[in-house]
Write a protein that holds these residues in place. Structure first.
Motif, mmCIF file in Angstrom:
data_model
loop_
_atom_site.group_PDB
_atom_site.id
_atom_site.type_symbol
_atom_site.label_atom_id
_atom_site.label_comp_id
_atom_site.label_asym_id
_atom_site.label_seq_id
_atom_site.Cartn_x
_atom_site.Cartn_y
_atom_site.Cartn_z
ATOM 1 N N SER A 1 18.099 -10.294 7.717
ATOM 2 C CA SER A 1 19.528 -10.611 7.728
ATOM 3 C C SER A 1 20.331 -9.486 8.374
ATOM 4 O O SER A 1 21.331 -9.738 9.064
ATOM 5 C CB SER A 1 20.021 -10.858 6.301
ATOM 6 N N ASN A 2 19.920 -8.234 8.161
ATOM 7 C CA ASN A 2 20.608 -7.097 8.783
ATOM 8 C C ASN A 2 20.483 -7.106 10.301
ATOM 9 O O ASN A 2 21.291 -6.459 10.987
ATOM 10 C CB ASN A 2 20.043 -5.786 8.242
ATOM 11 N N CYS A 3 19.478 -7.792 10.809
ATOM 12 C CA CYS A 3 19.263 -7.849 12.256
ATOM 13 C C CYS A 3 20.021 -9.003 12.914
ATOM 14 O O CYS A 3 19.951 -9.175 14.131
ATOM 15 C CB CYS A 3 17.773 -7.982 12.561
ATOM 16 N N LEU A 4 20.710 -9.807 12.114
ATOM 17 C CA LEU A 4 21.463 -10.954 12.623
ATOM 18 C C LEU A 4 22.958 -10.658 12.573
ATOM 19 O O LEU A 4 23.393 -9.720 11.896
ATOM 20 C CB LEU A 4 21.145 -12.201 11.791
ATOM 21 N N PRO A 5 23.776 -11.461 13.256
ATOM 22 C CA PRO A 5 25.235 -11.245 13.223
ATOM 23 C C PRO A 5 25.781 -11.330 11.796
ATOM 24 O O PRO A 5 25.208 -12.005 10.933
ATOM 25 C CB PRO A 5 25.774 -12.384 14.097
ATOM 26 N N ILE B 1 16.148 1.901 13.347
ATOM 27 C CA ILE B 1 15.052 1.664 12.406
ATOM 28 C C ILE B 1 15.558 0.860 11.206
ATOM 29 O O ILE B 1 16.574 1.196 10.604
ATOM 30 C CB ILE B 1 14.442 2.982 11.900
ATOM 31 N N GLU B 2 14.850 -0.189 10.880
ATOM 32 C CA GLU B 2 15.104 -0.952 9.650
ATOM 33 C C GLU B 2 14.062 -0.518 8.631
ATOM 34 O O GLU B 2 12.860 -0.698 8.843
ATOM 35 C CB GLU B 2 15.018 -2.457 9.915
ATOM 36 N N LEU C 1 0.810 -1.218 0.000
ATOM 37 C CA LEU C 1 0.000 0.000 0.000
ATOM 38 C C LEU C 1 0.848 1.276 0.000
ATOM 39 O O LEU C 1 0.517 2.249 -0.684
ATOM 40 C CB LEU C 1 -0.927 0.007 1.212
ATOM 41 N N TYR C 2 1.916 1.279 0.778
ATOM 42 C CA TYR C 2 2.714 2.500 0.946
ATOM 43 C C TYR C 2 4.067 2.446 0.239
ATOM 44 O O TYR C 2 4.731 3.474 0.109
ATOM 45 C CB TYR C 2 2.944 2.779 2.433
ATOM 46 N N GLY C 3 4.497 1.252 -0.158
ATOM 47 C CA GLY C 3 5.811 1.115 -0.781
ATOM 48 C C GLY C 3 6.943 1.079 0.222
ATOM 49 O O GLY C 3 8.113 0.976 -0.166
ATOM 50 N N ASN C 4 6.621 1.155 1.514
ATOM 51 C CA ASN C 4 7.625 1.168 2.572
ATOM 52 C C ASN C 4 7.119 0.394 3.778
ATOM 53 O O ASN C 4 5.899 0.248 3.978
ATOM 54 C CB ASN C 4 7.946 2.601 3.017
ATOM 55 N N ALA C 5 8.055 -0.084 4.588
ATOM 56 C CA ALA C 5 7.735 -0.667 5.879
ATOM 57 C C ALA C 5 8.877 -0.323 6.829
ATOM 58 O O ALA C 5 10.035 -0.191 6.399
ATOM 59 C CB ALA C 5 7.543 -2.179 5.788
ATOM 60 N N PHE C 6 8.552 -0.150 8.107
ATOM 61 C CA PHE C 6 9.553 0.283 9.085
ATOM 62 C C PHE C 6 9.485 -0.609 10.314
ATOM 63 O O PHE C 6 8.399 -0.855 10.861
ATOM 64 C CB PHE C 6 9.316 1.746 9.480
ATOM 65 N N TRP C 7 10.670 -1.082 10.745
ATOM 66 C CA TRP C 7 10.774 -1.874 11.963
ATOM 67 C C TRP C 7 11.651 -1.126 12.972
ATOM 68 O O TRP C 7 12.749 -0.648 12.632
ATOM 69 C CB TRP C 7 11.426 -3.231 11.694
ATOM 70 N N TYR C 8 11.190 -1.040 14.196
ATOM 71 C CA TYR C 8 12.023 -0.530 15.279
ATOM 72 C C TYR C 8 12.759 -1.713 15.898
ATOM 73 O O TYR C 8 12.159 -2.725 16.251
ATOM 74 C CB TYR C 8 11.181 0.181 16.331
#
Length: 358
Positions: free
Chosen positions: A309-313, A152-153, A98-105
């Motif tokens: 993957s960015n959230c892992l070692p 923020i991811e 819907l927005y073309g984006n998603a954000f994770w804290y």
């Protein structure tokens, strides 16, 4: 004789039971919320989110130059403490569509590892850049609080160079959405607000405007109370009726659904519509499903894979498992047979992946 003709042309006025109304120019604005009121948009987003959220996840790690499959970390099995994994992935895909984006804290534990992800509504977060340098860092503002890129991811469906946020499919193709909304509303209001009378009272003799209004009022009263109507003096009632397909603008609405299917990359068949000149043979359906997974679904899985993957070692990455969707049962068994014979996997591993008890 001539005077009588001129009198008929200029004196007699048509009197309608409903005063015609010229529809104003559309003031509809396409937003994700208004777009979701269209059944085709709602179903398209649901298909995308359900397809991706039902996929399994596996973790791979580089070790001595070889990438091996390892047991999923807790973050992969359950990314968010507030939501189940399926719900978390489903909600992320919905925002991307819907927005073309998603954000994770990202929340970190005492060892500096990410241990929880919280999704932030895409329509409530602002992205800003500090400074004018090309490599200036981004900051994210949510509820008047500023967050860094480490916290923020940011997932983007279609990244654009120089854009702080990815473009929204709804905003980019707003004219198609507005057209579909206007057509839906126009078809729904055709009989009540379309300015089209339900019928015409016809007579071959000349009547005055006052007589026409009196006859119209009498006719409307009879019809409103379902009384028997009596026609005399040469009057004839001619109803104005449409075929159901014409009243619902079926053909035009089908084209609107096809436009929405193109926007989201959904096969028209999944939205219960079709394209002229195509046939639903087994081969065509298999090719259609394969193209859908390859060209549409992967555009959503890739950003999620990279973000997890960015959230892992470092050296660890996450992949979605496609076997259940892309391959049939026979094809999967043949795949496992080849893998076992080649010594890539064990029979026990293949049986476990297929949910078989051995």
């Amino acid at each position: 004789m001539v005077a009588s003709i001129w009198k008929r042309i200029f004196s007699t006025q048509e009197v309608r039971a409903v005063t015609p109304v010229i529809p104003p120019r559309s003031t509809t604005i396409a937003t994700p919320e208004s777009a979701l009121t269209l059944t085709a948009v709602w179903r398209s987003v649901q298909i995308l989110a359900t397809t991706v959220s039902n996929l399994g996840l596996q973790t791979k790690r580089y070790a001595t130059g070889i990438e091996v499959i390892v047991e999923n970390p807790t973050l992969v099995n359950n990314p968010s403490l507030q939501m189940k994994r399926r719900e978390f992935i489903h909600s992320t895909v919905t925002d991307l569509a819907l927005y073309g984006n998603a954000f994770w804290y990202k929340s970190y534990d005492s060892a500096g590892k990410v241990n929880d992800l919280i999704q932030i509504p895409s329509n409530q977060i602002m992205v800003e850049q500090i400074g004018d340098a090309l490599n200036a860092p981004k900051v994210y503002v949510y509820l008047n609080k500023q967050y860094s890129g480490r916290e923020i991811e940011h997932l983007q469906l279609s990244p654009r160079a120089g854009w702080l946020k990815g473009p929204s499919p709804i905003d980019t193709c707003s004219q198609d959405i507005v057209g579909a909304l206007d057509l839906r509303d126009y078809a729904s209001n055709w009989f009540s607000q379309g300015g089209v009378p339900t019928g015409v009272l016809k007579t071959g003799r000349e009547i005055s405007p006052d007589d026409a209004q009196t006859i119209t009022n009498t006719w409307n009263t009879k019809q409103a109370t379902r009384q028997i109507a009596v026609l005399s003096n040469g009057f004839e009632y001619q109803p104005i009726s449409l075929k159901p397909s014409e009243a619902m603008f079926t053909e035009v609405q089908a084209q609107s659904v096809q436009a929405i299917a193109r926007l989201f990359g959904i096969p028209p068949r999944k939205l219960v519509t079709g394209v002229d000149g195509t046939s639903d043979t087994y081969s065509n359906l298999v090719d259609e499903e394969s193209a859908f997974f390859r060209e549409t679904v992967q555009s959503y899985t890739r950003p999620i894979q990279d973000a997890l993957s960015n959230c892992l070692p470092r050296g660890t990455r996450v992949e979605f498992q496609w076997e259940d969707l892309v391959l049939s049962k026979t094809q999967r068994l043949a795949m496992w047979s080849d893998a076992i014979n080649a010594g890539i996997v064990t029979p026990e591993y293949a049986a476990n992946k297929e949910g078989l008890n051995v």
